[in-house]
Every structure is written in structure tokens, then in C-alpha cells.
Design an enzyme around this catalytic site. Structure first.
Site, PDB file in Angstrom:
ATOM      1  N   CYS A 170      -2.583  40.280  55.994  1.00 61.45           N
ATOM      2  CA  CYS A 170      -2.942  40.555  54.599  1.00 61.45           C
ATOM      3  C   CYS A 170      -4.037  41.615  54.544  1.00 61.45           C
ATOM      4  O   CYS A 170      -3.967  42.545  53.754  1.00 61.45           O
ATOM      5  CB  CYS A 170      -3.413  39.272  53.912  1.00 61.45           C
ATOM      6  SG  CYS A 170      -2.133  38.013  53.778  1.00 61.45           S
ATOM      7  N   ILE A 232      -3.828  35.676  41.568  1.00 64.90           N
ATOM      8  CA  ILE A 232      -4.275  34.293  41.419  1.00 64.90           C
ATOM      9  C   ILE A 232      -3.024  33.425  41.322  1.00 64.90           C
ATOM     10  O   ILE A 232      -2.195  33.624  40.420  1.00 64.90           O
ATOM     11  CB  ILE A 232      -5.129  34.094  40.155  1.00 64.90           C
ATOM     12  CG1 ILE A 232      -6.358  35.018  40.174  1.00 64.90           C
ATOM     13  CG2 ILE A 232      -5.567  32.635  40.027  1.00 64.90           C
ATOM     14  CD1 ILE A 232      -7.128  35.017  38.860  1.00 64.90           C
TER      15      ILE A 232
END
EC number: 2.1.1.45
Length: 287
Positions: A170, A232
Site C-alpha cells: 500500500c 474510509i
């Protein structure tokens, strides 16, 4: 840290629905950048308790070039457990063991850990052996002899090996920058889980700057965090909203207590000082 709260608020206000590879959807934006002055204080989130032990052990694990969770498990760091367990469940050796039972066997059985605890050629492998290149050692050497180089880069994204990783990196690439005796770093993160991941990443790479700065006789300067897909997850929305009601506290400091090489650092060589934080907020990781 107001920068983090500003990111969370921005995604809540402007984020669009984003399906993804996990079973948990969310909202996100593309392209966001934060700047942190790390010369005097350390950017460890205060609007919830962040598990410092996990941050330090994970970074030392990366630096050592390790890719097996046994070191983390032995040190009671559980942030990578889900991925080897999910891989194990697909193997013919799986007999219905729970994740807790799987991790206990990793802890107790070195042979089992060697077979089923590896994540593939993830961060540590790429930092220390990217197609035969020790990127971290090389970039440290370059900082010492050519601090104004624009090529002080370490990449975790290896197209030749990314499909062999249980979770592709990531935080994909970082670059060092030297000015006026200070070492700074910019991280490009392709994917950022704002509730669980981003607080870890900010602290981890800031700590990396501290360690590399000490190794190269420089002082910590700044950390720049550039995020591609900043999101989120839907099961973290209430936790993020709770954090936005909390007032940030003064930031802590980090003291490096040893003059040993970065490659020999241990957990006890790093001290977190004056970490005042709000209570823990729990959330499930999306696998």
C-alpha cells in the site's frame, strides 16, 4: 494532529462511494497530501491511542528484510495475522483451525511458521533485495556521499513479484531529501485506510526518517505523505466521526538511545516520550 483530522473531514465531506476487492465498501478521494514538521515533535496520533509497539516492531521487521510474521507474532504484534491465515485456509492442510489457533501454532512451531507464516516478497524483501539490489543500504550510502541527489528513492512496488505477495504494498515508494543538515522524506501511498492504516504509516515513516537521519549524521526535518486512494471503510465511519469530536493533544517525542547501525536497532533502543492520547477506538481490518 490537525493534518490527519483535516484529511478525515475532507473525505467525509467529499468522498464518493468506492467498491473494492474486500467485502467492505467505503468512501474515498483520489490524491491527498499532508505535511508534518518532525524536527521537534513526533507525529503520533493523539485523538485515539495508537499501538506504538506494533509500529516499531513492524518497521524493524521491514529494515531486517523479514517477510514472515513469526517475528511479529513472537513480539505480540498482530497487525499482519489475517493475510497468512486467509492463505492457510485455502491450503489442503487447513482443518478448521481458528485464526487464534493458527497464530498460536505460528508462535510454537518454527517449521509450521516457515511454511505458512510468510507473506511473500513484501516490503522487507523489496527494501533489502529488489531483484538483487539492497535499496535501503544503497540509499543510505548515497545520502552520505551525495546528499543532494534526486535519486534517493526506495520502491516497494516490484511488478515482477507483486502477484506473489499476499497483500501488494500500500505504501509503495519513498524518497529522501536533504537540506540544511536535515533529512526529510516523502511517501507515495497508493492506497490508504484512513482509520487504521494512515496513523501507522505516518508514524512508521517518520520513525524511519529518525533512524536514517541518525545513521547519516543529519537531523529529522519533515515528512510529506502523499496518498493516492484515500478511503474510509463504511464500518469505520462512526469511529472517524468520534475522533473528529476530540481535541488533539500535544505531540510526543522520540529518543534514539543507541549509536548502533540502523540495521542492528532493537525495540528497546527507541523510546517514546510524553505520549498523551485519548482512549482507544477499535475497528476491524478489511482483508
Amino acid at each position: 494532529m490537525q493534518q490527519y483530522l483535516d484529511l478525515a473531514r475532507y473525505v467525509l465531506e467529499h468522498g464518493k462511494y468506492r467498491p473494492n476487492r474486500t467485502d467492505t465498501a467505503g468512501i474515498g478521494v483520489f490524491g491527498y497530501q499532508m505535511h508534518f514538521d518532525i524536527s521537534k515533535h513526533f507525529p503520533l496520533l493523539t485523538t485515539k491511542k495508537v499501538h506504538w509497539k506494533s509500529i516499531v516492531h513492524e518497521l524493524l521487521w521491514f529494515i531486517k528484510g523479514d517477510t514472515n510474521i513469526k517475528y511479529l507474532v513472537d513480539n505480540k504484534v498482530n497487525i499482519w495475522n489475517e493475510w497468512p491465515y486467509e492463505s492457510f485456509k485455502k491450503s489442503p492442510h487447513f482443518n478448521g483451525e481458528s485464526q487464534k489457533e493458527f497464530i498460536e501454532r505460528i508462535r510454537q512451531d518454527a517449521k509450521f511458521a516457515q511454511q505458512f507464516g510468510n507473506l511473500g516478497p513484501v516490503y522487507g524483501k523489496q527494501w533489502r533485495d529488489f531483484n538483487g539490489v539492497d535499496q535501503l543500504k544503497k540509499v543510505i550510502a548515497q545520502i552520505k556521499v551525495n546528499p543532494f541527489s534526486r535519486r534517493l528513492i526506495v520502491s516497494s512496488w516490484n511488478p515482477n513479484e507483486v502477484d506473489q505477495m499476499l497483500l501488494p504494498p500500500c505504501h509503495s515508494l519513498y524518497q529522501f531529501y536533504v537540506q540544511d543538515g536535515q533529512l526529510s522524506c516523502q511517501l507515495y501511498q497508493r492506497s490508504g485506510d484512513i482509520f487504521l492504516g494512515i496513523p501507522f504509516n505516518i508514524a512508521s515513516y517518520s520513525l524511519l526518517v529518525y533512524l536514517v537521519a541518525k545513521e547519516t549524521n543529519l537531523k529529522p526535518g519533515s515528512f510529506v505523505h502523499t496518498i493516492g486512494d484515500a478511503h474510509i471503510y463504511e464500518n469505520h465511519l462512526e469511529q472517524i466521526k468520534l475522533q473528529l469530536t476530540r481535541q488533539p493533544k500535544p505531540l510526543p517525542k522520540v529518543v534514539l538511545k543507541s549509536d548502533k547501525s540502523i540495521f542492528d536497532y532493537q525495540f528497546d533502543d527507541i523510546e517514546l516520550v510524553d505520549y498523551d492520547h485519548h482512549p482507544t477506538i477499535k475497528g476491524e481490518v478489511a482483508v
